[in-house]
Design an enzyme around this catalytic site. Structure first.
Site, PDB file in Angstrom:
ATOM      1  N   HIS A   1       0.593  -1.061   0.018  1.00 32.87           N
ATOM      2  CA  HIS A   1       0.762   0.488   0.104  1.00 32.87           C
ATOM      3  C   HIS A   1       0.813   0.962  -0.035  1.00 32.87           C
ATOM      4  O   HIS A   1       1.774   1.163   0.527  1.00 32.87           O
ATOM      5  CB  HIS A   1      -1.345   0.120   1.528  1.00 32.87           C
ATOM      6  CG  HIS A   1      -1.643  -1.131   1.040  1.00 32.87           C
ATOM      7  ND1 HIS A   1      -2.784  -0.596   2.499  1.00 32.87           N
ATOM      8  CD2 HIS A   1      -2.163  -1.822   0.102  1.00 32.87           C
ATOM      9  CE1 HIS A   1      -3.855  -1.818   1.503  1.00 32.87           C
ATOM     10  NE2 HIS A   1      -3.706  -2.446   0.611  1.00 32.87           N
TER      11      HIS A   1
ATOM     12  N   GLU B   1       1.407   3.503   2.320  1.00 33.49           N
ATOM     13  CA  GLU B   1       2.245   4.091   2.926  1.00 33.49           C
ATOM     14  C   GLU B   1       2.430   3.180   3.688  1.00 33.49           C
ATOM     15  O   GLU B   1       3.692   3.916   4.243  1.00 33.49           O
ATOM     16  CB  GLU B   1       0.750   4.154   4.496  1.00 33.49           C
ATOM     17  CG  GLU B   1      -0.878   5.076   3.893  1.00 33.49           C
ATOM     18  CD  GLU B   1      -1.695   3.842   3.849  1.00 33.49           C
ATOM     19  OE1 GLU B   1      -1.706   3.484   2.140  1.00 33.49           O
ATOM     20  OE2 GLU B   1      -3.414   4.632   3.806  1.00 33.49           O
TER      21      GLU B   1
ATOM     22  N   CYS C   1      -5.952   1.415   5.375  1.00 31.80           N
ATOM     23  CA  CYS C   1      -6.869   0.873   6.488  1.00 31.80           C
ATOM     24  C   CYS C   1      -5.688   0.164   7.656  1.00 31.80           C
ATOM     25  O   CYS C   1      -5.073   0.636   7.842  1.00 31.80           O
ATOM     26  CB  CYS C   1      -6.329  -0.424   5.432  1.00 31.80           C
ATOM     27  SG  CYS C   1      -4.519  -1.366   4.905  1.00 31.80           S
TER      28      CYS C   1
ATOM     29  N   CYS D   1      -2.077  -0.213   7.496  1.00 37.58           N
ATOM     30  CA  CYS D   1      -1.956   0.469   7.485  1.00 37.58           C
ATOM     31  C   CYS D   1      -1.038   1.457   8.995  1.00 37.58           C
ATOM     32  O   CYS D   1      -0.494   2.053   9.374  1.00 37.58           O
ATOM     33  CB  CYS D   1      -1.758   1.960   6.159  1.00 37.58           C
ATOM     34  SG  CYS D   1      -1.314   0.867   4.315  1.00 37.58           S
TER      35      CYS D   1
END
Lengths: 157, 157
Positions: free
Chosen positions: A54, A56, A84, A87
């Site tokens: 992801h 992040e 999410c 993260c």
């Protein structure tokens, strides 16, 4: 334009670019320290065959590499969407000073992403989750923790 | 010995070894597919200056690399400790069939790890968290999602 807005617009720009490059989902993030972007990330899940890539996570890993530290002390993270649970967890382990986000988990859900669902599962008892989480052999694993606590050379994080 | 017990004992062995090697915390994990361990991971947070390098994340990334897929369809994950929210999120994005774990988040907390705290923060409204999560510029980020939804070439995950 306020500095914070510039950093967020860069994160959003990375998200938009990623729709065209088709490397992954429409998500971008940047890490800022002392008024400077020290790392950028975009979602690379499908490009890298890596479900953990992801924006992040990519940005946090790059920032830690740049700082040669597993901690993001004094840093701010700007993410084009609310992080999410994966993260969020990474953020708490990295311990930045603050997180700014633009779209919400509900917006991500409307774009067919599992964010809201995973937040609900995170708050569900392990044995009641959609993916079964089954406990076994706890006694044997405790030994690893005891060894850790007894080791005065341990490097806590 | 039942197969599941063997896989878990391997995850626990990795956790114990890691206390001696001092690469990171006392955590290990393995990914199993069709009765075979396809990837192993141990916590490398301090060795790699990477707060995301939990045993489960390391094992998931290796397993996805081996399978050349961002999904762990039909796989089982064995973790020496209950996955933290970061690892739970990674698991939900990778979509294995089941997760087996040994020690609990409470056991991790007793060994000075933040797992229980991060679970509570995950279930706390963003603006009330210990690390401030602040929303801004939502409207601009929504555009990235609209582009994603309009792109018929998109690769969902």
């Amino acid at each position: 334009m306020e500095e914070k807005e510039k950093y967020m617009l860069r994160a959003i720009e990375l998200a938009k670019e990623n729709v065209l490059s088709e490397d992954g989902g429409p998500f971008g993030a940047v890490v800022v320290k002392n008024g400077k972007i020290i790392a950028e990330g975009k979602n690379l899940v499908t490009a890298n065959d890596d479900p953990t890539a992801h924006a992040e996570i990519v940005a946090i890993r790059k920032a830690c590499e740049a700082l040669k530290s597993h901690q993001l002390a004094g840093c701010e993270i700007y993410a084009s969407c609310e992080p999410c649970p994966m993260c969020l967890g990474a953020i708490y382990w990295a311990r930045p000073a603050a997180v700014y986000y633009a779209a919400s988990r509900q917006d991500a859900t409307r774009a067919y992403f599992d964010d809201s669902y995973i937040y609900r599962e995170c708050n569900t008892e392990p044995e009641k989750r959609k993916i079964p989480f089954i406990q076994m052999q706890r006694d044997k694993a405790i030994e690893a923790f005891l060894r850790w606590m007894e080791n005065e050379q341990r490097n806590p994080y």
